[in-house]
Design an enzyme around this catalytic site. Structure first.
Site, mmCIF file in Angstrom:
data_model
loop_
_atom_site.group_PDB
_atom_site.id
_atom_site.type_symbol
_atom_site.label_atom_id
_atom_site.label_comp_id
_atom_site.label_asym_id
_atom_site.label_seq_id
_atom_site.Cartn_x
_atom_site.Cartn_y
_atom_site.Cartn_z
ATOM 1 N N HIS A 25 -2.470 8.402 -3.220
ATOM 2 C CA HIS A 25 -1.721 8.252 -1.961
ATOM 3 C C HIS A 25 -1.567 9.601 -1.257
ATOM 4 O O HIS A 25 -1.755 9.699 -0.039
ATOM 5 C CB HIS A 25 -0.318 7.684 -2.217
ATOM 6 C CG HIS A 25 -0.294 6.282 -2.728
ATOM 7 N ND1 HIS A 25 0.398 5.937 -3.869
ATOM 8 C CD2 HIS A 25 -0.852 5.143 -2.261
ATOM 9 C CE1 HIS A 25 0.266 4.639 -4.070
ATOM 10 N NE2 HIS A 25 -0.504 4.135 -3.111
ATOM 11 N N LYS A 58 6.157 -8.613 -4.771
ATOM 12 C CA LYS A 58 5.367 -7.918 -5.793
ATOM 13 C C LYS A 58 6.198 -7.534 -7.021
ATOM 14 O O LYS A 58 5.675 -6.954 -7.947
ATOM 15 C CB LYS A 58 4.730 -6.652 -5.205
ATOM 16 C CG LYS A 58 3.568 -6.915 -4.287
ATOM 17 C CD LYS A 58 2.873 -5.610 -3.970
ATOM 18 C CE LYS A 58 1.589 -5.829 -3.201
ATOM 19 N NZ LYS A 58 0.876 -4.573 -2.955
ATOM 20 N N ARG A 72 -10.348 2.546 -2.372
ATOM 21 C CA ARG A 72 -10.901 3.122 -3.596
ATOM 22 C C ARG A 72 -12.211 2.470 -3.978
ATOM 23 O O ARG A 72 -13.083 3.093 -4.550
ATOM 24 C CB ARG A 72 -9.919 2.941 -4.756
ATOM 25 C CG ARG A 72 -8.626 3.683 -4.620
ATOM 26 C CD ARG A 72 -7.742 3.343 -5.796
ATOM 27 N NE ARG A 72 -7.615 1.894 -5.914
ATOM 28 C CZ ARG A 72 -6.481 1.212 -5.816
ATOM 29 N NH1 ARG A 72 -5.372 1.830 -5.614
ATOM 30 N NH2 ARG A 72 -6.465 -0.104 -5.936
ATOM 31 N N SER A 85 -1.228 2.443 -8.284
ATOM 32 C CA SER A 85 0.160 2.318 -8.736
ATOM 33 C C SER A 85 0.264 1.384 -9.932
ATOM 34 O O SER A 85 1.061 1.620 -10.838
ATOM 35 C CB SER A 85 1.053 1.819 -7.599
ATOM 36 O OG SER A 85 1.150 2.788 -6.587
#
Length: 160
Positions: A16, A40, A89, A127
């Site tokens: 990030h 989430k 990514r 994450s």
């Protein structure tokens, strides 16, 4: 020109930060927008995620941090920007982000999404990987900014 970098940042990672640094070279202002997004089931509380992002970005010029709990297109409009940045990514990220970008463009005609790739050394970091390592008591020191590692370590030390 201002851009918005939205995400849950649960927690913020070196990947990030890589994207934020790259964006800060292109835009005069980068607003890191921490989403409430309780669907989430975040590892860290909303307030703590905002604090960790502030800690991680305090030395990057032109970066501010805000939380939001509404539609991204509404948040960007409230900030006077129609530009969102997202990190990619892998191909799987692109497929997901493309769908989200198109959905946002349908909701707001002049909405723009710009994609940044992290450097190769940060391309594998997510994450969810960091949370999994934390859950199993592993070392995340190479995956998150030093200041965030220290803050999380202090949090964990206070639990025992």
């Amino acid at each position: 020109m201002k851009c918005i970098y939205p995400g849950t940042f649960d927690p913020i990672t070196n990947g990030h930060i890589d994207v934020i640094r790259r964006a800060s070279k292109v835009f005069s202002e980068v607003v890191v927008a921490v989403a409430l997004n309780e669907s989430k089931t975040p590892y860290f509380s909303y307030e703590r995620r905002i604090e960790l992002v502030k800690i991680a970005t305090e030395e990057i010029k032109g970066v501010s941090v805000m939380g939001f709990d509404n539609l991204l297109v509404d948040f960007t409009a409230s900030q006077g920007s129609n530009i969102v940045i997202r990190g990619l990514r892998a191909v799987s990220d692109f497929e997901y982000e493309l769908q989200i970008g198109y959905a946002n463009a349908v909701l707001k005609e002049d909405f723009e999404t710009i994609y940044f790739m992290p450097s190769l050394k940060n391309a594998f970091i997510s994450s969810s990987i960091v949370r999994s390592i934390l859950h199993h008591g592993g070392d995340i020191s190479k995956l998150v900014p030093k200041s965030v590692y220290e803050a999380i370590s202090a949090d964990l030390a206070g639990k025992f």
